[in-house]
Design an enzyme around this catalytic site. Sequence first.
Site, PDB file in Angstrom:
ATOM      1  N   ASP A 118      30.001  88.459  30.117  1.00 23.56           N
ATOM      2  CA  ASP A 118      29.831  87.124  30.678  1.00 23.56           C
ATOM      3  C   ASP A 118      30.650  86.095  29.907  1.00 23.56           C
ATOM      4  OD1 ASP A 118      28.945  85.183  32.345  1.00 23.56           O
ATOM      5  OD2 ASP A 118      26.821  85.414  31.891  1.00 23.56           O
TER       6      ASP A 118
ATOM      7  N   ASP B 189      23.591  95.119  25.452  1.00 29.34           N
ATOM      8  CA  ASP B 189      24.166  94.547  26.662  1.00 29.34           C
ATOM      9  C   ASP B 189      23.276  93.378  27.069  1.00 29.34           C
ATOM     10  OD1 ASP B 189      25.726  94.258  28.959  1.00 29.34           O
ATOM     11  OD2 ASP B 189      24.410  95.563  30.107  1.00 29.34           O
TER      12      ASP B 189
END
Length: 1440
Positions: free
Chosen positions: A892, A630
């Site tokens: 993102d 992550d």
Amino acid sequence: MSATQQSESITCRSNAQPAMVLQPLADETGSSRQAAEQEELLQFSRIATKNNLLKLNWWHSPTQPTIDIEASFLAGGGTNGMPMKIDNNNSLSTPAKSIISYNRHSRKKDKNNHHQQKQQQQMSTVTADKINIDVDEDSDLQDSQLLVKDPKPCVALLNQGQPDQMKISGYRLSHLRSILCWICIILTGGLLRLVLHWWRHWYLLATCESCSLHEAQQVLIEEDYQGNHKLYHVKPVSLLDVEQLKKLMQKKVPGEDFDDNKLQLAVHFSSAHFKNCRSLRIIRCKQLIYAWDSSINSFNKINGLDVNVPCSYYHQQRGLSLQEQLSRRIVFGENEITVPLRDVKTLLFLEVLNPFYVFQIFSVILWFAYDYYYYACVIVLMSVFGISMSIMQTKKNQDVLQETVRNTGNAWIVNSKGISMELSTKTLVPGDIIEIPSSGCTMQCDAVLLSGNCILDESMLTGESVPVTKTPLPQKRDVIFDKKEHARHTLFCGTKVIQTRYIGSKKVLAFVINTGNITAKGGLIRSILYPPPVDYKFEQDSYKFIQCLALIALFGFIYTLVTKIVRGTDALKIAVESLDLITIVVPPALPAAMTVGRFYAQKRLKTCNIFCISPRSINVAGSIDCCCFDKTGTLTEDGLDMWGVVPKSSTNQFQIPLKDVKRLPCEHFLFGMVTCHSITVMNGVKMGDPLDLKMFESTGWLLEDANNIPENEKYGLIYPTILRQPILKETGKTEGTVQRQNSVDDLLANVGLLKTVKNFDHGIVREFPFTSNLQRMSVITRCLNASGFNVYCKGSPEMLQQLCLPQSLPNDYSQQLSSFAKKGFRIIALAYKSLNPRLNYTKIQRLSREDVEHNLEFLGFVVLENRLKPDTTQVIKSLNLANIRTIMITGDNILTAMSVARDCGIVSATQSVITVHAVPDAGGINFELQYTLELGSQNLTNGIGNLENDLTLDLDLNKSTNKLVNGNLANSNSLTSVKTIETWTHNEEEEELDLDVELGASSASIKSPAPSLKDNSWRRHYIFAMDGKTWQIVHDLFPQQMEIILTRGAIYARMSPEQKQSLVVELQNLDYYVAMCGDGANDCGALKVAHTGISLSETESSIASPFTSRNPTISAVPNVIKEGRAALVTSFGIFKYMAAYSLVQFISVMILYSIDSNLTDKQYLYIDLGLISIFAFFFGKTESFDGQLVKQVPLSSLISPTPMASLLLHLAVATVFQVAGWLQLHQQSWFEPFKPGSDESEDHLGCFENYTMFAISSFQYIILAFVFSKGAPYRKPIWSNWPLCLCLILNIMIVVYLVVYPSQWIAHFFQLIVPPDMDFRYIMLGYGLVAFLIHAFLEGFVVESLIFKRCQVRREQRLKTSKRKYMRLEYNIKSFENWPPITQVYDIANDPADSNADLQPTYVNLSAEQNLDAQPSGFPGFFEASPEYVPDPTYDHLSS
């Protein structure tokens, strides 16, 4: 209604209400349907009027008359066979045949999903305000007769089409089979029953016969995990009936008689459709309840009121009557999460019957029969200790888990009359309405918020300690409730309500949808109790190898049995010695020895603040060759820093970036930053999302709690959050020394044209909280000194681009977004709009989110940054050097993710990146994959290369292909909240670089190919990048391309938690051993399915992750891999040692059995305790290698050439030495052959042959312990393990002493017959020395160098011949010459944004301080504006 219709109707009477009439479907006419629809509309309008007048205080509205269900049934339903439909307030509704039709359609749902959605919409439109209850068909004669014609299947599927789909089969007791089974059990002395205990489904098959599920007494449930694992559950069928309900009613209302015919049980499967029945057959599996559903002739899972239920349904309920509440409690059970609890006696019984301990009991009995007391007693003590520790640990885990789910406390439950009663939370059932106390509470159920706001701490579920604001569920008929989509309106079990907000005296009410094990917390506990099985290659091979050993033991057993019988040996001795061979070849201490390596590794991990709850996972960590990460909180810091803002000017152009936010003028951009957040004040401390806090604190404004608002400043009907300017009232100046830029009004006031300075204090009237699928949040505010309301919205730039008016977007919107994203910044977009001045507060509260969040006016960008964690780059580098593939999975922006990958080393500066886009065709049905190439940099330095080597796409607002922004982003992860949107950073040294933030130059892609593209050199080492939307399309529609893309994919952006999980699974399908490292928030699914899950969060959300690091950096990853490799090598070594020891001893014993001799009891004792047990215990104490991780992963399979060759070679050498010693002994002149006597004592076992075998085998045990204890590159050298070295030296001295010159009492104790010739004793020492040299040569050179490195490793690393699927795919990729077809190329070396970094356009900024002189160097912008600059017409088309 006509008289005829009245005569044919069914009359239902109640104790306190007049009779109501139910019209049969057969008599329903068009006029009656219109009347029903008008009545329904009238009812809704009446409810809306009441809500308006009573300020949504709806529970005081008149309740519907109570209907006696059973009386209605007896009056007409029982004779006419007509089920009824009843809503939750006991008002009669549509009759039976519509229900039957609905059920018929429901059976078609699985075949046609579109038809299912259409059917749901029709049902929600017509009867959204009703609960359907029909009498169970089994209690109706007509339906029972119809069911006779229906097939009664013996096999069906549970949870069909869902991830937890299971196969169910029905069985009933067979007396004949049971009798035959027990006869066999008695004949086998109970051994068969023991086997049937280990495989319970065999016992079911042996004693029961197959039958239809409708008649089944027991069911066999079969789980199939991806075709690799099968689990079986044998469950009895239980019966619930109205007698249980009657007992509960009598207990609640003592002294009152209840008519059994009026009592009914209500069961719910979906769509708020309750079936009414007098008895119910259920099964319980994995803490879930499945009830018989006659509509599908199978068992169906009992669901809560969150499956196919329209949102408007919840707002139309008024609470439950006592009978309804108790009826549901019997079906759903008590509101508690059940954890299987076993007492100590049961745990002891189950532990003793473990196959491992059963084999030990068999061995101990055999040894006692063989008068082998010493070692037998030691094994008994070890077993007792092991069983005791296991029981204590299991009991402790049970108690801890039980304490975690303990349900205590009371709740205020609103009944059907609107009266709140305080009852135990254990009595809650789906359908109850509860009142949330203002002081807060811990939720013990899942509930939908109906009125008021709640602020919750959801750290137990999400891993984030940030408080979350929950708002009432919107009343929408055409929207089906979804727990994920409507998470912001749902209070989940286990979360803590910190604070409530409500209107005036309005209560905060919630509707219970799930209780007990079907809640969110119940699901978490069930995932812990029933984790999916994981492939442990080493353990699977170890079981196979033990089977091979057992086969060898069987041959030895038969050989011994035959030879002993031929010699006429005593029958008891034959049985004992033959069975003893089994305990020799399959050592009982093997499973205990196998856990030693994991035990030491677990202790060493604990010293590194890494805690492991699944020791079996440690060995698997040693095989890891792919690590997924992550981003936010894992690769980068959690915290955010404000970099600056880029407002839009009145000329619709971007202004120069402003770093000091406090200098912003009092205009909409500042008001948006001040008001658009979900920050709350608790105990004087501002709490909220870190992003919200950072943005708000940068403005310098003040946030006032509702409790501190003066009475004269309260407005509207609620106490809003007040945001105040940082202005000292007595001086009228801003706080501190910061000089704020002036707005136009401020400038006019300064020159005297505007006499009054406006007070810009704002109040938040309504908040639309952030949701992942919308990627935005918004607020409706009002300036306290102005009329009218404004909307402020912030979110991902991609999403707000779709919501804003096109004319309000600057022409270079996409270029600016790309420019900042390329440099790793986090970009948040702001927008606003003014609402109609005629709207008052009441109308504001009724506005839908869709109406509010459209036609916005763009305001500008807020730019934030955060940094890589200190050790991120070094860890990624070490993993790359070890040839461990690194992958980033983030939520993102893809440009930001690529910037991260460049900076931390996941993608090198010279590596080309191909971004995959799924582009729909004109119809939007079919997709094609397009590939955009970014060529890596060959000349730039590492720092600059990392900064600027990123992808730039054509983001022209008017184009729909090859652009990052996509119109439909509903399935991607959030962009505007730290907990779902990742942020990015650049390294510290980059701050000193002249970053390119030019506002007019375009960074659009270059369409012409770069020179390096022509030679195809980039094809050798490119990687793929894609976003979540493209991943989903590729996963669903392009399976072949998916495997190739996965083989080279390194960056996955905009990934939702479900997509992260599916990505990890697909990587495993390519034969990767995958590790997942995340912060435990949105990564729980991926952490669970990965071979090795490493959580950097200590919250309960990561409780199912095998590893948890208290040091929140990815340095835990190489530590876990190192310890995993050391534990795996240790397990291999111990297993090979125990197997070799068993076979060496087997050879010795077989040779001695040939002359009816054997090793003596004391010799066995010394070998088993003094040598084997001590070596096995200290074997794993060697620590992991502290150097760089090596490329070669340790072997994970015992059934492979290297370990098999190693064992066979060592066994052959051991056999040769023992046979050579035996032959040499027989050539000695002093040798006297052994003659077995009739004495039953062991004295007759002592002989020269016994001495020779004991001496040679003892040396071999020591030699093998040394040879199999390997050091670098996975473990430290053997001399670092001083306890093992000490044991080796000590035992060598003991064996030399016993072989060369033992004292008389020692020789007598071991029953050694020492040869009289000293030369033969020295020959035994020579055998030991030569054996050491040969064994060391075999293991070090033949096995390691020749077989492993030159043969097996080269074969596995050869792409074409490798067994690993991803390597074969890599071989295919290297053969591609024209794939992937590149549709767009971007070359960093020719990036105009970089080459023209010194060129800056000049903008007229009406909102800023006007200064005709040159700007000072300290101005918070990137660069000086150049007045001489004339835009290059070459690039005009790029910014259009």
